[in-house]
Design a protein around this motif. Structure first.
Motif, PDB file in Angstrom:
ATOM      1  N   MET A   1       0.824  -1.666  -0.003  1.00 11.87           N
ATOM      2  CA  MET A   1      -0.117  -0.127   0.341  1.00 11.87           C
ATOM      3  C   MET A   1       0.971   1.017   0.086  1.00 11.87           C
ATOM      4  O   MET A   1       0.635   1.832  -0.490  1.00 11.87           O
ATOM      5  N   GLU A   2       2.101   1.222   1.347  1.00  9.59           N
ATOM      6  CA  GLU A   2       2.639   2.335   0.527  1.00  9.59           C
ATOM      7  C   GLU A   2       3.821   2.543  -0.308  1.00  9.59           C
ATOM      8  O   GLU A   2       3.839   3.849  -1.367  1.00  9.59           O
ATOM      9  N   GLN A   3       3.954   1.842  -1.064  1.00 14.69           N
ATOM     10  CA  GLN A   3       4.672   1.945  -2.365  1.00 14.69           C
ATOM     11  C   GLN A   3       3.360   1.654  -3.588  1.00 14.69           C
ATOM     12  O   GLN A   3       4.295   2.003  -4.611  1.00 14.69           O
ATOM     13  N   ASN A   4       2.154   2.086  -3.622  1.00 15.75           N
ATOM     14  CA  ASN A   4       1.043   1.836  -4.642  1.00 15.75           C
ATOM     15  C   ASN A   4       1.226   1.253  -5.649  1.00 15.75           C
ATOM     16  O   ASN A   4       0.864   1.418  -6.399  1.00 15.75           O
ATOM     17  N   GLU A   5       1.764  -0.126  -4.746  1.00 17.57           N
ATOM     18  CA  GLU A   5       0.969  -1.661  -6.078  1.00 17.57           C
ATOM     19  C   GLU A   5       0.249  -2.318  -4.936  1.00 17.57           C
ATOM     20  O   GLU A   5       0.734  -3.310  -4.845  1.00 17.57           O
ATOM     21  N   MET A   6      -0.839  -1.907  -4.727  1.00 18.43           N
ATOM     22  CA  MET A   6      -2.083  -2.215  -3.864  1.00 18.43           C
ATOM     23  C   MET A   6      -3.059  -3.082  -4.805  1.00 18.43           C
ATOM     24  O   MET A   6      -2.990  -2.812  -6.317  1.00 18.43           O
TER      25      MET A   6
END
Length: 391
Positions: A297-302
């Motif tokens: 989620m933090e890496q925008n790879e949700m």
């Protein structure tokens, strides 16, 4: 039909005990002999939870001489809505210790024996054999069948209660009851229902006051059996609907052709269709931890996060970015049609059990990029965002 008293009378009551139990002593059906039977009785209560809590308090108040409690769990905030033997000051303590303190405050003449183990097949029969009567208020079918079979093998009667949302049930089972009246739980439920049809109170909820209604029936039946008064619920099922404020009574008859219980099942989890014991129930499907999900989620790879809980659970707490699609027979096809065969899905529920079932169904449909959120929303609250509420 009245059954013979389960327990012989104890020695004479002390002056203090006579003062304490005087309102019982004035009832002709109970009297001095009945109260002495209660004093001599040994009753095991399985679970100090929703049904166990008020049952324990009423048995202690009634003067049952020795009460055993078996429960491995600790008191949690979510228990206090219905488990009235516990309080804010005992949150975090073992339930058996919390219950023992409450009983001591209520009636110092009661001896309490505590057992902090989970009830298992290798110790159930021996434990039950030490008591005159067993009280079963457990909330899952695997334990209920274990209790039933162990009572049969230990030749013990037991009082059973069950609650869910606004409805409760209660009865008495005793395989070797006198005069051919013997019945057991398998006469009521020959086979366990499918797991998806039997959610626990922690998943479906329970009306707190309902616990007192059913537990009072259970405690009443215990006193009747111990003292040999009245007509017990053996052969009868009481069903209570709190919303309608209505009681119904249904007959229970011995199931034709039912095989006698000669030994305990090897695995009651498997017998009830749960496949694996609780500790390993989610290990057979691909999983992702909550910390791994938070990192994505933090890496925008949700990935696509699907929450399969009920709307009432969703309203309490949810993981940011999740989509609510409650578990149903049509859910796998719905997800397949909406997101496609190659979608990167993570399936979540409260604890990881229901989501594991959905994950397994999706794998069977041919989806290969689907994972179960290990520990579910509970783990997210515990390990990622403790500021969120839990239930």
């Amino acid at each position: 039909m009245t059954l013979p008293a389960l327990v012989e009378p104890a020695r004479e009551l002390s002056r203090a005990e006579i003062n304490r139990y005087s309102r019982h002593l004035l009832i002709p059906n109970v009297g001095m002999i009945g109260q002495r039977r209660l004093k001599n009785a040994r009753v095991l209560v399985i679970g100090a939870g929703g049904l166990g809590s008020p049952t324990l308090l009423y048995l202690a108040a009634a003067g049952v001489g020795t009460i055993g409690i078996i429960d491995f769990d600790q008191v949690d905030d979510s228990n206090l809505q219905r488990q009235i033997i516990h309080g804010v000051d005992t949150v975090g303590q073992l339930k058996v210790d919390s219950a023992r303190k409450a009983i001591a405050r209520l009636n110092p003449y009661v001896q309490v024996e505590t057992h902090t183990d989970r009830l298992e097949r290798d110790m159930a029969v021996e434990l039950f054999s030490r008591f005159d009567l067993i009280m079963d208020g457990t909330d899952n079918f695997a334990t209920r069948y274990l209790v039933n079979d162990a009572c049969v093998l230990a030749n013990k009667p037991y009082v059973w209660g069950s609650i869910f949302r606004f409805e409760g049930q209660a009865s008495v089972f005793w395989e070797n009851a006198p005069d051919g009246l013997g019945l057991d739980y398998r006469d009521l439920y020959p086979e366990p229902p499918p797991p998806e049809m039997a959610p626990s109170c922690s998943e479906g909820g329970v009306f707190g006051i309902l616990c007192a209604s059913i537990a009072s029936i259970m405690a009443t039946e215990a006193v009747k059996l111990i003292t040999g008064i009245g007509e017990p619920l053996l052969g009868r099922l009481v069903v209570y609907d709190a919303l309608e404020m209505r009681y119904r009574e249904l007959p229970i008859r011995r199931l034709p052709g039912r095989q006698p219980v000669n030994e305990l099942a090897e695995d009651y989890q498997v017998f009830c269709g749960l496949g694996l014991p609780a500790d390993g129930a989610t290990t057979s499907v691909p999983g992702i931890s909550v910390t791994e999900l938070a990192k994505l989620m933090e890496q925008n790879e949700m990935p696509v996060l699907i929450d399969v809980r009920e709307p009432t659970e969703w309203d309490i707490v949810r993981i940011p970015g999740a989509t609510l699609l409650s578990k149903s027979p049509a859910l796998p096809q719905t997800l397949l049609q909406r997101y496609g065969m190659d979608a990167n899905l993570v399936i979540a529920c409260k604890s990881g059990r229901r989501s594991a079932e959905v994950t397994r169904e999706l794998l069977n449909e041919g989806m290969r990029h689907v994972r179960n959120l290990e520990g579910g929303v509970q783990a997210w609250v515990k390990d990622v965002d403790p500021s969120l509420p839990s239930y």
